[in-house]
Design a protein around this motif. Structure first.
Motif, PDB file in Angstrom:
ATOM      1  N   TYR A   7     -13.702  61.765  63.731  1.00  0.00           N
ATOM      2  CA  TYR A   7     -13.064  60.679  64.573  1.00  0.00           C
ATOM      3  C   TYR A   7     -14.271  59.815  65.419  1.00  0.00           C
ATOM      4  O   TYR A   7     -14.941  60.686  66.110  1.00  0.00           O
ATOM      5  N   GLY A   8     -13.996  58.660  65.192  1.00  0.00           N
ATOM      6  CA  GLY A   8     -15.140  57.697  65.734  1.00  0.00           C
ATOM      7  C   GLY A   8     -14.873  57.454  67.460  1.00  0.00           C
ATOM      8  O   GLY A   8     -13.690  58.159  67.984  1.00  0.00           O
ATOM      9  N   VAL A   9     -15.828  57.013  68.167  1.00  0.00           N
ATOM     10  CA  VAL A   9     -15.611  56.862  69.489  1.00  0.00           C
ATOM     11  C   VAL A   9     -14.464  56.197  70.001  1.00  0.00           C
ATOM     12  O   VAL A   9     -13.765  56.499  70.644  1.00  0.00           O
ATOM     13  N   SER A  10     -13.967  54.960  69.188  1.00  0.00           N
ATOM     14  CA  SER A  10     -12.758  54.297  69.583  1.00  0.00           C
ATOM     15  C   SER A  10     -11.463  54.833  68.693  1.00  0.00           C
ATOM     16  O   SER A  10     -10.491  53.992  68.730  1.00  0.00           O
ATOM     17  N   LYS A  16      -0.939  65.452  69.338  1.00  0.00           N
ATOM     18  CA  LYS A  16      -0.876  66.841  69.112  1.00  0.00           C
ATOM     19  C   LYS A  16      -2.259  67.476  68.971  1.00  0.00           C
ATOM     20  O   LYS A  16      -2.350  68.680  69.415  1.00  0.00           O
ATOM     21  N   LEU A  17      -3.417  66.852  68.617  1.00  0.00           N
ATOM     22  CA  LEU A  17      -4.787  67.393  68.565  1.00  0.00           C
ATOM     23  C   LEU A  17      -5.569  66.981  69.930  1.00  0.00           C
ATOM     24  O   LEU A  17      -6.642  67.685  70.183  1.00  0.00           O
ATOM     25  N   LEU A  18      -5.046  66.229  70.922  1.00  0.00           N
ATOM     26  CA  LEU A  18      -5.878  65.762  71.929  1.00  0.00           C
ATOM     27  C   LEU A  18      -6.138  67.251  72.875  1.00  0.00           C
ATOM     28  O   LEU A  18      -6.946  67.276  73.515  1.00  0.00           O
ATOM     29  N   ILE A  19      -5.029  68.109  73.220  1.00  0.00           N
ATOM     30  CA  ILE A  19      -5.048  69.088  74.097  1.00  0.00           C
ATOM     31  C   ILE A  19      -5.894  70.189  73.548  1.00  0.00           C
ATOM     32  O   ILE A  19      -7.182  70.502  74.080  1.00  0.00           O
ATOM     33  N   PRO A  20      -6.015  70.527  72.462  1.00  0.00           N
ATOM     34  CA  PRO A  20      -7.066  71.418  71.687  1.00  0.00           C
ATOM     35  C   PRO A  20      -8.399  70.994  71.837  1.00  0.00           C
ATOM     36  O   PRO A  20      -9.192  71.746  72.131  1.00  0.00           O
ATOM     37  N   LEU A  21      -8.486  69.784  71.285  1.00  0.00           N
ATOM     38  CA  LEU A  21      -9.811  69.154  71.314  1.00  0.00           C
ATOM     39  C   LEU A  21     -10.481  69.064  72.841  1.00  0.00           C
ATOM     40  O   LEU A  21     -11.568  69.078  72.908  1.00  0.00           O
ATOM     41  N   GLY A  22      -9.544  68.324  73.537  1.00  0.00           N
ATOM     42  CA  GLY A  22      -9.920  68.537  74.893  1.00  0.00           C
ATOM     43  C   GLY A  22     -10.356  69.745  75.600  1.00  0.00           C
ATOM     44  O   GLY A  22     -11.370  69.865  76.321  1.00  0.00           O
ATOM     45  N   PHE A 179     -14.991  76.024  58.208  1.00  0.00           N
ATOM     46  CA  PHE A 179     -13.550  75.288  58.470  1.00  0.00           C
ATOM     47  C   PHE A 179     -13.432  73.970  57.991  1.00  0.00           C
ATOM     48  O   PHE A 179     -14.291  73.021  57.802  1.00  0.00           O
ATOM     49  N   LYS A 180     -12.306  73.695  57.651  1.00  0.00           N
ATOM     50  CA  LYS A 180     -11.875  72.389  56.772  1.00  0.00           C
ATOM     51  C   LYS A 180     -10.759  72.100  57.507  1.00  0.00           C
ATOM     52  O   LYS A 180     -10.080  72.518  58.220  1.00  0.00           O
ATOM     53  N   GLY A 181     -10.404  70.496  57.530  1.00  0.00           N
ATOM     54  CA  GLY A 181      -9.096  69.865  58.178  1.00  0.00           C
ATOM     55  C   GLY A 181      -9.503  70.094  59.456  1.00  0.00           C
ATOM     56  O   GLY A 181     -10.391  69.743  60.159  1.00  0.00           O
ATOM     57  N   PHE A 182      -8.269  70.334  60.204  1.00  0.00           N
ATOM     58  CA  PHE A 182      -8.302  70.286  61.852  1.00  0.00           C
ATOM     59  C   PHE A 182      -9.306  71.265  62.385  1.00  0.00           C
ATOM     60  O   PHE A 182      -9.744  71.111  63.263  1.00  0.00           O
ATOM     61  N   ILE A 300     -21.501  68.973  66.496  1.00  0.00           N
ATOM     62  CA  ILE A 300     -21.019  70.119  65.783  1.00  0.00           C
ATOM     63  C   ILE A 300     -19.615  69.687  65.068  1.00  0.00           C
ATOM     64  O   ILE A 300     -19.519  69.852  63.985  1.00  0.00           O
ATOM     65  N   THR A 301     -18.944  69.069  65.832  1.00  0.00           N
ATOM     66  CA  THR A 301     -17.406  68.738  65.321  1.00  0.00           C
ATOM     67  C   THR A 301     -17.291  67.781  64.467  1.00  0.00           C
ATOM     68  O   THR A 301     -16.465  67.362  63.800  1.00  0.00           O
ATOM     69  N   GLY A 302     -18.321  66.546  65.088  1.00  0.00           N
ATOM     70  CA  GLY A 302     -18.019  65.101  64.460  1.00  0.00           C
ATOM     71  C   GLY A 302     -16.803  64.360  65.034  1.00  0.00           C
ATOM     72  O   GLY A 302     -16.332  63.423  64.440  1.00  0.00           O
ATOM     73  N   VAL A 303     -16.455  64.974  66.328  1.00  0.00           N
ATOM     74  CA  VAL A 303     -15.288  64.194  67.021  1.00  0.00           C
ATOM     75  C   VAL A 303     -15.961  63.514  68.125  1.00  0.00           C
ATOM     76  O   VAL A 303     -16.372  64.095  69.174  1.00  0.00           O
TER      77      VAL A 303
END
Length: 421
Positions: A7-10, A16-22, A179-182, A300-303
């Motif tokens: 996921y790039g900067v913008s 549903k992914l925002l909370i675990p990534l945050g 790990f792959k995907g999410f 590490i994550t690319g997010v």
């Protein structure tokens, strides 16, 4: 562009992914960020609040183009503790505010004059070493961090301590590769959860603070006081935080594949960083800075999404008011924090080495060789230089040495005295 990018900067990130990534970013910054108020002798609640607010301000001021999480700055520790011991924390706050305001003034100078001067005061040979030291200087904290870090290099460390530490580290290590995907976006969060479960199995987690915490709490607000003595003792930190901020922006630029010094501009990011410090110090918090731990998470994550960073900031703000939430995170054992930072700090250090490689620093030239060598040794040798209540050591000392030597090299070349001419 970094091939790791997910996921790039913008980029939009599914809700549903925002909370675990945050949460991953929150966990990454938590240990180091709450250590500063603990060392200053204040309640961490106000710091968690101001870290979150400062991060949201940073995102707003940089127009959502610079992903960065603002945590508690270690650069202010030595003079801050000296001021607290002699005058009290309120006067240290006043010094934080003044340094933050001066940093904002520096941003205006950068806006007017541009960034060409950076190659004079911090050429790549010096910049790369300073960036690497951001991670390498913290390496010891991963295994000797007391109640915050792993505390493994002591006679009291048990086999269970080592097992929790190694399980956490290897989960992060293997997960980042396998790990792959999410799951590939949250290897640090997974490592912390796995390490936490193992720590519970070994009865290393005390849930008493969670059970005793009030449902709602209020951060401890108190206004700053000012004295000339405290302000003058804190002034040298300006040089350090400027070098640290530029270094962090260079590293983040390399990771996300965009020159953040140009867009949104160094003037915007350094203003946001120092404005946050001034506001935090004014009402009872500690100085803030862009955080290496969270830069490591992105690497590490690319997010790289600022929406994820903003989510982490909101979580930090909620933690300041919801007692059981902050208490639960505070129960994460030091050997779990040590396991993930063992990897994160190394990633930050290697970012500095990568900068040297990407800039193709020519070490057949004696000035480059000497700059990198002396800056590294100044930061890693344990050397400490004191001026009254001011003590320079580690990355703080290396940043000062880097600027002084870089200016000296520039002046020698300008005068035509260099044997490289």
């Amino acid at each position: 562009m970094d091939k790791k990018r997910i996921y790039g900067v913008s980029d939009d990130v599914p809700a549903k992914l925002l909370i675990p990534l945050g949460l991953q970013h929150t966990f990454a910054m938590f240990g180091a960020s709450v250590l500063v108020p603990i060392l200053f002798g204040i309640n961490p609640g106000i710091v968690l609040l101001m870290n979150g607010i400062g991060t949201l301000l940073f995102i707003l001021i940089t127009k959502g183009k610079a992903p960065a999480y603002l945590g508690s700055s270690f650069a202010f520790l030595a003079p801050g503790i000296a001021i607290i011991e002699s005058q009290g924390f309120e006067y240290a706050q006043g010094a934080f505010v003044v340094v933050g305001i001066l940093g904002c003034l520096l941003s205006y100078i950068i806006y007017r004059k541009g960034t060409a001067w950076i190659d004079i005061v911090l050429p790549p040979a010096a910049m790369g070493a300073v960036v690497a030291l951001i991670g390498f200087e913290l390496a010891g904290n991963t295994v000797t961090g007391g109640s915050i870090g792993a505390n493994l290099m002591t006679d009291t460390a048990t086999s269970a301590d080592w097992i929790v530490f190694l399980v956490t580290l290897m989960t992060a290590f293997v997960g980042s590769i396998v790990f792959k995907g999410f799951l590939s976006t949250i290897p640090i969060l997974i490592a912390i959860i796995v390490g936490y479960i193992v720590a519970i199995f070994f009865k290393q987690v005390d849930f008493t603070p969670v059970l005793e915490a009030s449902l709602f709490t209020l951060p401890d607000f108190h206004m700053a006081k000012f004295s000339a003595e405290a302000i003058f003792a804190m002034l040298p930190v300006i040089l350090v935080i400027a070098a640290e901020h530029i270094s962090h922006q260079v590293v983040t630029s390399n990771i996300v594949g965009t020159d953040l010094l140009e867009d949104p501009g160094l003037h915007r990011s350094i203003f946001a960083d120092n404005f946050s410090t001034a506001i935090s110090g004014l009402i009872g918090g500690v100085p803030t800075t862009t955080y290496g731990e969270n830069i490591g998470v992105m690497a590490i994550t690319g997010v790289y999404s600022v929406k994820v960073i903003a989510t982490a900031a909101v979580i930090s703000i909620l933690m300041a008011f919801i007692g059981p939430l902050s208490a639960l995170i505070s129960t994460i054992p030091g050997n779990v924090i040590g396991g993930v930072t063992f990897l994160l700090y190394g990633m930050i250090g290697i970012s500095g080495i990568r900068l040297l490689v990407d800039q193709r620093v020519d070490y057949s030239k004696s000035d480059n060789l000497i700059l990198t060598s002396v800056v590294f040794i100044a930061g890693l040798s344990g050397l400490s230089i004191g001026f009254g209540s001011i003590e320079l050591s580690g990355m703080v000392l290396s940043s000062v040495v880097a600027v002084i030597l870089s200016l000296l090299v520039y002046l020698i070349k300008k005068a035509g005295w260099s044997n490289l001419e």
